[in-house]
Design an enzyme around this catalytic site. Sequence first.
Site: not given
Ligand SMILES: NC(=O)c1ccc[n+]([C@@H]2O[C@H](COP(=O)([O-])OP(=O)(O)OC[C@H]3O[C@@H](n4cnc5c(N)ncnc54)[C@H](O)[C@@H]3O)[C@@H](O)[C@H]2O)c1
Length: 256
Positions: A162, A147
Amino acid sequence: MDSFPAERSAIVTGAGSRRGIGRAAARRLAADGWSLGLLDVDGSAVHELAEELRDELGVRAVGMGVDVSDSAAVSAAVDEIENAGLPPVVALANVAGVSSPTAYEDLDDAEWERVLRVNLFGVHYVTRRVARSMVANGGGRIVSLSSVSAQRGGGTYSKTPYSVSKAGVIGLTRALARELGPRGITVNAIAPGPIDTDIMGGALTDERKAQLAEDLLVDRVGTVDDIAAAISFLVSADAGYITGQTLNVDGGLYMH
Ligand SMILES: NC(=O)c1ccc[n+]([C@@H]2O[C@H](COP(=O)([O-])OP(=O)(O)OC[C@H]3O[C@@H](n4cnc5c(N)ncnc54)[C@H](O)[C@@H]3O)[C@@H](O)[C@H]2O)c1
């Protein structure tokens, strides 16, 4: 690994969330011709997604409910995916993750551990298990979601644990690129900026999107497809000369 087998599988973690990056990545990889092993703590969501991908795109797909922070359960789930008759696993996308907006002075040990266990230990557990298969298969591609928070110390929604976990993903990526390179495996990270999903405390309002876009050089928050496209490229045969890198897909938020 410069040439891929015609029949090949990708494992995507975190593919459960309806508006999330993992699901978009799974759809994109299926459209690219990959068979899919889908892991998420929400088992029913990935079972459903696997069925959708089989029906809509005609690919082989298996969904498996697993908590990525449980090492033994991760090994068993990847065993099951491999025993389900999917083609060899050539790609892994570590997308599962959790956010954490708690202020540092209010942070208790349990929250610190929860975030590190899912976002960093989870990436390690899945990667270690899948890398063993990739070594046996002669190579592969690994991409993990870091991230911009790792690079800027937060600044969007989530705070210290985080940022620490996502910085850990960059360190893990570099170390594994070095260790696994000679085994034909490339290992890279993606550092997204703010992406329109539900991870920042629920759906983003238009006002919040405009606020988040103020710091960006591209005048909008990112979409899940922006990240899915980067994953698709980094796991492709074409990306064979890229390893140990962090690709910033963040609208210009952080330049390095
Ligand atoms: N959305 C953003 O702005 C953003 C920015 C930077 C990084 N990210 C990263 O991208 C990735 C996806 O994020 P997103 O925005 O799609 O979030 P989201 O919350 O929509 O999806 C996260 C997914 O991870 C699953 N998950 C959570 N804990 C888990 C566990 N212990 N075991 C298995 N699955 C688990 C959840 O059920 C969900 O399906 C994450 O790693 C997040 O940190 C997102």
